[in-house]
Design a protein around this motif. Structure first.
Motif, PDB file in Angstrom:
ATOM      1  N   ALA A 188       0.825  -1.208   0.000  1.00  0.00           N
ATOM      2  CA  ALA A 188       0.000   0.000   0.000  1.00  0.00           C
ATOM      3  C   ALA A 188       0.861   1.261   0.000  1.00  0.00           C
ATOM      4  O   ALA A 188       0.582   2.220  -0.725  1.00  0.00           O
ATOM      5  CB  ALA A 188      -0.927  -0.013   1.217  1.00  0.00           C
ATOM      6  N   ALA A 189       1.929   1.269   0.802  1.00  0.00           N
ATOM      7  CA  ALA A 189       2.797   2.445   0.874  1.00  0.00           C
ATOM      8  C   ALA A 189       3.505   2.681  -0.452  1.00  0.00           C
ATOM      9  O   ALA A 189       3.612   3.824  -0.910  1.00  0.00           O
ATOM     10  CB  ALA A 189       3.813   2.279   2.001  1.00  0.00           C
ATOM     11  N   ARG A 190       4.000   1.618  -1.083  1.00  0.00           N
ATOM     12  CA  ARG A 190       4.721   1.795  -2.341  1.00  0.00           C
ATOM     13  C   ARG A 190       3.805   2.298  -3.452  1.00  0.00           C
ATOM     14  O   ARG A 190       4.230   3.029  -4.355  1.00  0.00           O
ATOM     15  CB  ARG A 190       5.381   0.483  -2.765  1.00  0.00           C
ATOM     16  CG  ARG A 190       6.385   0.664  -3.888  1.00  0.00           C
ATOM     17  CD  ARG A 190       6.940  -0.646  -4.348  1.00  0.00           C
ATOM     18  NE  ARG A 190       5.900  -1.540  -4.828  1.00  0.00           N
ATOM     19  CZ  ARG A 190       6.148  -2.694  -5.426  1.00  0.00           C
ATOM     20  NH1 ARG A 190       7.380  -3.098  -5.593  1.00  0.00           N
ATOM     21  NH2 ARG A 190       5.157  -3.462  -5.829  1.00  0.00           N
ATOM     22  N   ALA A 191       2.526   1.886  -3.406  1.00  0.00           N
ATOM     23  CA  ALA A 191       1.560   2.344  -4.400  1.00  0.00           C
ATOM     24  C   ALA A 191       0.980   3.715  -4.058  1.00  0.00           C
ATOM     25  O   ALA A 191       0.029   4.147  -4.703  1.00  0.00           O
ATOM     26  CB  ALA A 191       0.423   1.329  -4.535  1.00  0.00           C
ATOM     27  N   ARG A 192       1.554   4.381  -3.052  1.00  0.00           N
ATOM     28  CA  ARG A 192       1.114   5.718  -2.634  1.00  0.00           C
ATOM     29  C   ARG A 192      -0.364   5.726  -2.248  1.00  0.00           C
ATOM     30  O   ARG A 192      -1.115   6.669  -2.553  1.00  0.00           O
ATOM     31  CB  ARG A 192       1.394   6.752  -3.720  1.00  0.00           C
ATOM     32  CG  ARG A 192       2.873   6.947  -4.005  1.00  0.00           C
ATOM     33  CD  ARG A 192       3.102   7.973  -5.096  1.00  0.00           C
ATOM     34  NE  ARG A 192       2.614   9.287  -4.726  1.00  0.00           N
ATOM     35  CZ  ARG A 192       3.274  10.164  -3.979  1.00  0.00           C
ATOM     36  NH1 ARG A 192       4.478   9.863  -3.528  1.00  0.00           N
ATOM     37  NH2 ARG A 192       2.765  11.341  -3.703  1.00  0.00           N
TER      38      ARG A 192
END
Length: 466
Positions: A335-339
């Protein structure tokens, strides 16, 4: 002047729900003309220029939706709702993976408008996607004038890029976190997780460096997958076999085009075959590149005497502790990497943990990997779509991290190690199995969304809007 609804007016349904009957042929063709009223008319004689601005806004929003991860149907619906809200009639939007286009008639004009835009870059950015969804929702509710909508679009899409040291290291570090979480899911310990973090970070850094120099995607991802295989070989002499598997699988799972594959299946199921074919080709190319990079390194290692162990599936008891925590880390890191907006991290973690636990239980009960994966993905997709509908946002920021722990890492490792050691038939069969499980994931997610739409249409009592 901004046009805002009266407080007594009931809320409008989500814009995607409004547009679906038209897009799926549930409305008669004669209703395709604009039946509303022009939001504002300040006496301009040149309605063609006004229509061109409307078309430009619709095209920009469609391009943003498609390029940031939305399905083709969402992009078409966004353009349709925007164009008709601001007065264009007989609108016909269309998309492919590389372009968006729109035709329609400005108020009082007999000559149709045509606009198109080429999409040269695709990126997974759920934060921007959420903002675009919110903007189109406000447009469909008639809360913004055309100029206000154009100004808000410019603020979202023309914002300056991130600067500073963290901007360059954000994706590599987050990819390393994805790999670290995946390593724990597949039975690794702290040292294995650390090796996987380093492998993911190095792979993403190499991929980004090559991208900045214009290297095509196939070569970028082939190189990016090599650090995981190289580190796995480096520790194979002292580490247990399952640790080697965890490092290889975790290092490459963050590179697999999960979002692209899910979107490709959704586009195919909703009739956007050209876009689906383009996305599927893109996903298969990246998948082939990852396989090539890992197999080359493992094959060279096998020739040099490094063993490539085949690891059996882990028993159910192995999943009652740290792997469940790894599933949470895995989902949040994705989730964090996909902003993804931070408020969605906790729901994504809950969906990822629930999906992982239920999938393990299904496997213990004897469900096949295809059936179990599809069922769990359908439940995750249903929960994600329910939350997204209540928020009037896209479901992707919740669904994609939620299904991440279900990716077939063990089967992928068996296939890669078989190919590297010369057992081509077993390896190709394993890759087909990996593709089938991934397809089951995508179909399950799409099925839940379609069931939700069907229930709402049946409750509405008619195929029309609302």
């Amino acid at each position: 002047m901004s046009v805002r609804p009266e407080t007594s007016t009931p809320p409008t349904p989500p814009w995607l729900t409004q547009a679906l009957p038209r897009l799926r042929g549930l409305e008669p063709t004669r209703s395709y003309g604009y039946g509303g009223e022009l939001l504002h008319d300040d006496g301009r004689a040149d309605m063609e220029a006004y229509g061109a601005r409307v078309a430009d806004l619709a095209i920009r929003l469609g391009e943003a939706l498609l390029s940031y991860g939305a399905s083709a149907e969402e992009a078409v619906a966004g353009m349709l709702v925007t164009a008709e809200t601001y007065g264009l009639s007989y609108c016909e939007p269309s998309v492919t993976l590389a372009s968006v286009s729109l035709s329609g008639y400005a108020p009082g004009e007999l000559t149709p408008l045509h606009a198109s835009r080429v999409i040269r870059k695709h990126a997974t950015d759920f934060r921007t996607l959420s903002r675009i969804h919110s903007l189109v929702d406000d447009i469909s509710a008639r809360q913004l004038s055309l100029e206000e909508a154009r100004a808000r679009t410019a603020r979202i899409l023309d914002a300056p890029a991130e600067r500073g040291r963290w901007a360059r290291w954000r994706v590599p570090v987050q990819t390393g976190a994805v790999a670290a979480g995946a390593a724990v899911v597949f039975g690794g310990g702290p040292l294995t997780s650390l090796c996987s973090f380093v492998a993911g970070l190095l792979g993403a850094q190499l991929c980004g460096w090559l991208a900045r120099h214009g290297v095509p995607a196939f070569y970028r991802y082939a190189v990016a997958s090599m650090p995981a295989a190289a580190l796995a070989l480096a520790v194979s002499g002292s580490a247990p076999p399952f640790a080697v598997q965890a490092i290889v699988v975790a290092g490459v799972l963050g590179l697999l085009p999960t979002v692209t594959f899910v979107s490709a299946v959704q586009d195919a199921l909703t009739g956007h075959y050209l876009t689906a074919l383009g996305r599927l080709s893109d996903a298969l190319l990246v998948f082939a590149a990852v396989v090539t990079g890992v197999v080359v390194v493992l094959g060279v290692g096998d020739l040099l005497g490094f063993g490539v162990p085949i690891v059996p599936s882990a028993a159910r008891v192995d999943y009652l502790g740290s792997p469940a925590a790894g599933a949470v880390v895995f989902a949040v890191a994705v989730a964090a990497r996909a902003r993804t907006p931070r408020r969605d991290w906790l729901p994504a973690a809950a969906l990822g943990l629930g999906a992982f636990v239920v999938a393990v239980e299904f496997r213990a009960l004897g469900f096949s990997s295809l059936v179990g994966t599809a069922l769990v993905a359908a439940v995750v997709g249903g929960a994600g779509h329910w939350v997204a509908r209540r928020r009037r946002e896209s479901a992707l920021p919740l669904v994609v991290p939620g299904i991440a722990p279900l990716l077939p890492g063990g089967a992928l490792y068996v296939a890669l190690s078989a190919l590297a050691s010369g057992r081509t038939t077993l390896g190709v069969g394993g890759l087909v199995n990996v593709a089938a499980v991934t397809l089951a994931l995508a179909v399950g997610v799409g099925l839940s969304g379609e069931v939700g739409q069907l229930v709402r249409r049946v409750r509405g009592g008619a195929p029309g809007r609302g």
